[in-house]
Scaffold this active site. Structure first.
Site, PDB file in Angstrom:
ATOM      1  N   GLU A 163       5.750 -25.605 -52.532  1.00 18.83           N
ATOM      2  CA  GLU A 163       4.947 -26.242 -51.628  1.00 18.83           C
ATOM      3  C   GLU A 163       5.444 -26.191 -50.099  1.00 18.83           C
ATOM      4  O   GLU A 163       5.503 -27.152 -49.361  1.00 18.83           O
ATOM      5  CB  GLU A 163       5.375 -27.816 -51.913  1.00 18.83           C
ATOM      6  CG  GLU A 163       4.584 -28.261 -53.360  1.00 18.83           C
ATOM      7  CD  GLU A 163       4.373 -29.686 -53.706  1.00 18.83           C
ATOM      8  OE1 GLU A 163       4.700 -30.392 -52.793  1.00 18.83           O
ATOM      9  OE2 GLU A 163       3.689 -29.776 -54.714  1.00 18.83           O
ATOM     10  N   GLU A 283       2.498 -27.023 -60.990  1.00 14.99           N
ATOM     11  CA  GLU A 283       2.658 -28.562 -61.188  1.00 14.99           C
ATOM     12  C   GLU A 283       1.465 -29.067 -61.394  1.00 14.99           C
ATOM     13  O   GLU A 283       0.562 -29.084 -60.564  1.00 14.99           O
ATOM     14  CB  GLU A 283       3.490 -29.035 -59.974  1.00 14.99           C
ATOM     15  CG  GLU A 283       4.885 -28.624 -59.854  1.00 14.99           C
ATOM     16  CD  GLU A 283       5.478 -29.231 -58.538  1.00 14.99           C
ATOM     17  OE1 GLU A 283       5.169 -30.503 -58.043  1.00 14.99           O
ATOM     18  OE2 GLU A 283       6.700 -28.604 -57.929  1.00 14.99           O
TER      19      GLU A 283
END
Lengths: 499, 499, 499, 499
Positions: A163, A283
């Site tokens: 991220e 995810e």
């Protein structure tokens, strides 16, 4: 009552790609040293089988790989310790699960800055010295290849960082610096293991995220940077509110998430060089917060079912974040139910979402039915298996499923049901008074309360199979032609008739 | 060759108090969450049985007990999480071992300063607010008493802090501040559990250390501060030298250490109020450094045997620092043999010192012989058990032990021997090339190489038992009158005679 | 002292076919239901790996496969129960071992006569009705194929009956009746599983035995009876004497046994149709008696080593009779050591012969040396592995083995030695007084006393490796070029030099 | 719907003696060697805890205790082998269960006749030589006392033979011969272990059985024969019918069985010498046949509940025959469900009756309520526990139980329910087609289908607890005052309200 009819009387083919078992998420790699973590993973792999596992923190200091030391003359030497890495990898492979490597975060003593994330303080700044970073990556992969075999390790997918489009995870969310990190890292990987597959940019959703993917792909294409797959994340939580340490938020509709993922798919396919390239959702979950009570509910199980039914259309995998509740990002959970991500609560208590995965992972046959409430596959032996769910967002109705069966003889219907009545350990724990510590008796009761209800019925020739799903139920069913093996003299019904 | 004759022909009584099994040390409590740690502890308790276990870091942040949080209004609330504490305590009790509590170090968010110790960064500063500290102590003990029972927990000894006479372990080694901490902590303990036994000052040796004990006792006496036992440490390492991450130093003679401990004993006994009060040596070993190669040697095993034979004269316990090599104080070990404190190397490889404890812990009978090379006890069933050791500090000689036995029939002599020839996994590992990572084959070979040699002989009536100890051997022997149960027709010697 | 020099300085190739791991024997199938049996088999498969297991009694009444019943009208129905068969097969496959099926003995209610063999009363008479027998065979194989898969079960070799040339095992040792049984059985097997490999005649040695093989082959050839391999047994015991329940006899020389097996090989090859056909020695050992004390000795281990070195020249497998001491043929053993066949004594005590198999089963490389005292193979990684033995039939000498190594750098020599000094639990048990029941302490001591001695040495460049074998020692050695991974600052010798 | 109201608002005391956990039955001792048997017993003891275990066949030949042998001179020697006995006893004690010894049957080589009983052929004739029998008894007890300790073994109750009032179990049901056997055996027991408690006559019910008890007591009294307790059996099956190997019969009412047992109690109490002497019902069940389908049903579970509620009035124990389905009396079961006695079916599948025992064994508090449908006890911590059952003999109605609770705050109601809907593996197996062999998938489904349903509810202050029991349901309930430990900010209901 909602009604759903599934007609299996004639052969048909449905679109459904099932990659639910490809990968599962885990808090961080260092936690894999813990016994409770290993017990939970063993329980998981005993109930179902995941192929890969992905988590953060491979290079964080609790894994203690980067271990430079200063000698008696004051000189500092680069050095690596693979003691913990070996232990974790040994344990994964012993349970039949392979890593999906995520290369990050930064060892403190290699970092350019001091910014950290989480209770466990993962450093999220670029390396002070690129060469030390690539040396670390190469030394680690070389070591793994030597220990587990070149071919084995080459089959582990490898992702760069996590991220980077969030300033919390990557200093300033600096895109240029990430692209640079990606390039040097991907090249380092290929230098050691040319067949290892490497990908990025591992972004989470939100404003500007699709642009990140586009920029990333252009960068790779223009720079001829190695790229084997594209990664991103998928969470459904809207703007949250907080009370104490807990977070609450509305969830977007599964169809919204599906569209968000499809848009990334579209961007990838817009590059001729990358058309059809694998996209891995490394995810996903409903909420992105580890103290959000939804994760412990049957509602969560039903949401996830809805996603598992459709994400395979666009992605090669989608990794549920996370398999268990041994997790420390915002602190160590102080009670067994606390809204943790896990499918399994601490103390080896199954949560409803566990069964969603157990059930989907069984579906290996040819898809014959799919809509937004159920999927069905047909197996080579003539049996059918399916999963149905009754996601209750706006209504409270039960859902009645009827299944028309092919002509022929009798069928056995086996069902496993996880719903708010029969498989809801959260409710039991609440009604126990929400105890922070469980005694042995409570723990055993809760483990029992987390089991789905297994039932059966006999469908007569020409009949219909029926099952009723309560609120947020997730139900598995198997339909198999009966081959009666009655022993002469055995009369199942005798005592039913006489009493 | 050295010679030692032990005469058991007549009844005699020897001075020997065996408290070897009372307590054993462990790296830090948070490491007890790890699977490898638990596997090592289970191996230990399977081979022998320790009653208590003591380690640092109960209140350090990886145990995550102190978990204040800031709510949605920005207000911070005190809160405790016993998730990990319960897990550790459950695991200890399941293995039949009870904690010897050490209250420390300081949770970061409660600390008055930032000074830390070790790779794992234990904060060693006083509390910013005494009340928060005592509240933490009381909440923790109350929780334990509720979970495990008031009586059970009251039976766990409790020590305040660790080595406050070193500036690394206690900011500035500030004696006044330690005495204050001791006082408020001891009073807090008694407030919750009046029968729990509390002690200090947990000092290590070195200049001024005996004075610390004296000051501590005076302080307690004068202030009427609760005190149930006195604690200190015992290490034998002299001024060290360092190479890379490893430390090397000469060891003082066991008799020196014995005198050092006797002096503390004398100080305690000099206070009429404290005469005869229990002294617990809550840590001891040869070197105090976790990267000192001596710990892996047979020499270490022989040194420890010499101490176990005499420390019971002055102390109620002496806790070997530490049972296993899951340990992180100066970083995570990068190779299986690295001079770690453990009796068990990572990978469940027994080190020679393990057998010293296994052997001493068996000696439960009436002492009949002791000198600085052997101890012997007599059991109720007429058998004898003993341990002999051949500590080679200045010479290289083998030692021949002969034992004169009481009149009567034949005896079976069973011996277990750990010496440099037969039980020296360090040497094997060295000759393997000192591999940092062990494959399965190497690991199994090393486990085998760490086993002592079990042998037997039959001593004819009126004969003498004999055993020869090589350099640094530690040998166990059991002598039992033979009760032959020969089956008619069974001839043990037939194939020996015919071939 | 005997001397043996093995020269590895130049590449060479030696004749040595190693089939030691192909098959192992077991008392009877019904005993596989027992926990101790399973524990012993698990221990065995954990230490080494056998591919197949063969034992008697598949159709004996304790396996309860043939379960006809008489109904309420007095009519009898054929019926089979696979409850125990499934349990045994499940347990074998879970331990990674496949059956080598032996079809026999006769269910009581199917038998033509009452003659039985053994304490457990296996009926050894022909079927009263051939059709019932072939129906039983076919039903059993069909069931196995359905449960475990057609391909899996087809890969299990299948032998018809056991030692029909002995009147104890087959009524009157009636050759005609055996040939008939073989024919109907082999045809029944092929009817169900055409790819299953079937063989016979499973004879033991002795007068007339080679003629049996000849007659059997001629019968099969002339009648075009299915035959995939030839089976026989090999025991070394000469005319025995008996004392109480124990049997003692001289053993013939290994070379005699080798010649006996070669003669059978020659007979097979004399048939053009069967030239080169596999011969399986489906049982072998020194003595054929389960109460013959030799089995527990180091002498036995050395004998077996001598056979394992040469039997592969003539046979595709040789199955040691038997892996463990859960065995009941002449009654249940009344004491842990009683001359049972097993490599593992009851109570999970390793006997010396276990290590002979553990060591031979490791030899998977290219053979480079073989004589009647040692074999050596070379592995792909440049290392050598070998086994040497010092079978003492007529002399008592130690044997010194020296190995000349190829030029180059240093080598690590790892050795495992099972000899009369260091790995002789029988002697320890004898010196304990031959106790019939072992307490926990004795059991643990004996388990330790059954471990071989693992040692190592470093061979300097240009040096020779040397090992000395005591009487009846069996020694394993591995020679590997050293790749030193010394950590900067780590000094293995420091404490050796300073003390 | 039936209704039952239980009022707990005021303190009361009820008659209820709970001895359900005292003893449990087992097929025969030799079966305890089997792994599946041990797995079932471990499962049982893990779920609940029985103190004693009783089964047949201690002296039968598969236990191989009596092992005379003929030597090389043709002379026969008495000899005993305790190999299997030790193994069984070790395994029992390791699982925390002690034997309730039954002395029988007759070793073949000691018997006066050839009559046997059961598939496994237990010889049921008197000894040919009384002295050999008593020598066997004494040798066995002496050995046990030596191995396990005199005090430990003296605490195991000891019964002489089994059901001598049936000609199948004791040749001609010869009462005189039994009384003689009892006398010599009881005296032999006391000779070795004066404190061991011995009893008989172990009769089953039926015509003349009460007279047997009377005669037995008079015999003991008149002859001053040792007697510490009286034993008998209790089965509820009426005249049976048979189909194939299965038996079907009506059951008498629980009250009938209760009266039958009370009558024996009365007879005992009619002897002043024996008034109040313990009576042990050393076997009880519904049907006495191991192929009677009732044993697998929920009906059986409800019947047993009814008996457990009342038998403690008259007997010191009642041992369910048997805990598991490893059982061979009329042959080995050919399918998982076959009407076997066990609470656990082969393959570790729980049957409904298992939960009846799990639930009753929890009731350790003070009895506050009992009728023929429910029992309730109160614990020291203020909680209540109870069991209710809805035995449907003549009607099909559900039963509604309401419980009035004491004044005060909220209560947590936890319930575990085994009924025909939710815990009925027999029905599932039937609907699978009654497969004789289960694959892994079917086995797991059935294990799940044998779990009771755990549920909870919160009873508001002043409210009533309610539970509804379906046909033949057995339900456990625990009522505990709630101590809410809500964490600030945690809102259980948020996601329920928002979705």
């Amino acid at each position: 009552m909602k009604e759903l009819n599934i007609c299996l009387t004639r052969e048909s083919r449905a679109a459904f790609s099932n990659h639910a078992a490809y990968c599962v998420g885990t808090g961080r790699m260092g936690l894999a040293l813990q016994k409770e973590y290993q017990d939970q993973l063993q329980m998981l792999q005993g109930l179902t089988h995941f192929e890969h596992i992905r988590g953060h923190g491979l290079f964080s200091d609790d894994m203690a790989i980067y271990q430079p030391y200063t000698d008696e003359n004051g000189e500092t030497h680069e050095a690596y310790s693979f003691t913990y890495l070996d232990r974790v990898m040994d344990s994964y492979l012993a349970l039949g699960i392979k890593p999906f490597l995520e290369l990050g975060f930064m060892p403190k003593r290699m970092a350019s800055g001091k910014q950290t994330i989480f209770y466990w303080e993962g450093n999220v700044t670029p390396p002070a010295d690129d060469n030390k970073w690539t040396a670390l990556v190469k030394a680690t992969l070389s070591h793994l290849a030597e220990r587990y075999g070149h071919d084995e390790v080459s089959a582990w997918p490898c992702e760069v960082w996590n991220e980077p489009n969030l300033p919390g995870f990557w200093e300033n969310a600096d895109k240029e610096k990430y692209l640079h990190l990606y390039e040097i890292t991907a090249r380092a990987v290929k230098e050691v293991l040319p067949d290892m597959r490497v990908g990025g940019p591992a972004i989470c959703g939100g404003e500007g995220s699709q642009q990140w993917v586009d920029d990333f792909l252009r960068f790779c294409r223009d720079g001829n940077v190695p790229l084997d797959f594209v990664t991103r994340h998928a969470y459904m939580g809207q703007t949250p509110g907080r009370k104490g340490r807990y977070l609450y938020h509305e969830m977007c509709d599964p169809s919204y998430t599906y569209r968000e993922m499809s848009e990334t798919r579209r961007i990838i396919d817009s590059y001729p060089e990358y058309r059809g390239m694998e996209m891995h959702i490394t995810e996903f979950n409903t909420s992105y917060n580890p103290f959000c009570p939804i994760h412990d509910t049957n509602l969560n199980a039903a949401y996830i079912a809805a996603l598992l039914a459709c994400l395979g259309d666009v992605a090669a995998s989608y990794s549920y974040w996370t398999f268990g509740d041994v997790f420390e990002e915002i602190g160590v959970p102080s009670r067994p139910f606390h809204g943790g991500f896990g499918m399994i609560a601490n103390g080896l208590i199954p949560k409803p979402t566990l069964w969603t995965f157990v059930y989907f992972n069984r579906l290996k046959g040819t898809p014959v039915y799919r809509d937004d409430k159920a999927v069905v596959v047909k197996n080579a032996d003539g049996s059918y298996e399916g999963v149905a769910w009754n996601l209750c967002r706006e209504n409270q109705e039960d859902m009645k499923v009827t299944i028309d069966l092919p002509e022929g003889g009798e069928w056995t219907l086996l069902t496993g049901t996880a719903d708010e009545e029969s498989c809801n350990p959260l409710k039991v724990w609440h009604e126990m008074g929400e105890p922070a510590s469980l005694n042995k008796e409570e723990l055993e009761f809760l483990r029992g309360a987390g089991q789905p209800r297994n039932a059966s019925s006999l469908i007569e020739a020409g009949g219909k199979a029926g099952l009723t799903l309560g609120r947020n139920a997730v139900a598995y069913f198997r339909l198999k032609p009966v081959k009666m093996q009655k022993d002469y003299g055995y009369d199942y019904g005798w005592y039913k008739e006489h009493y």
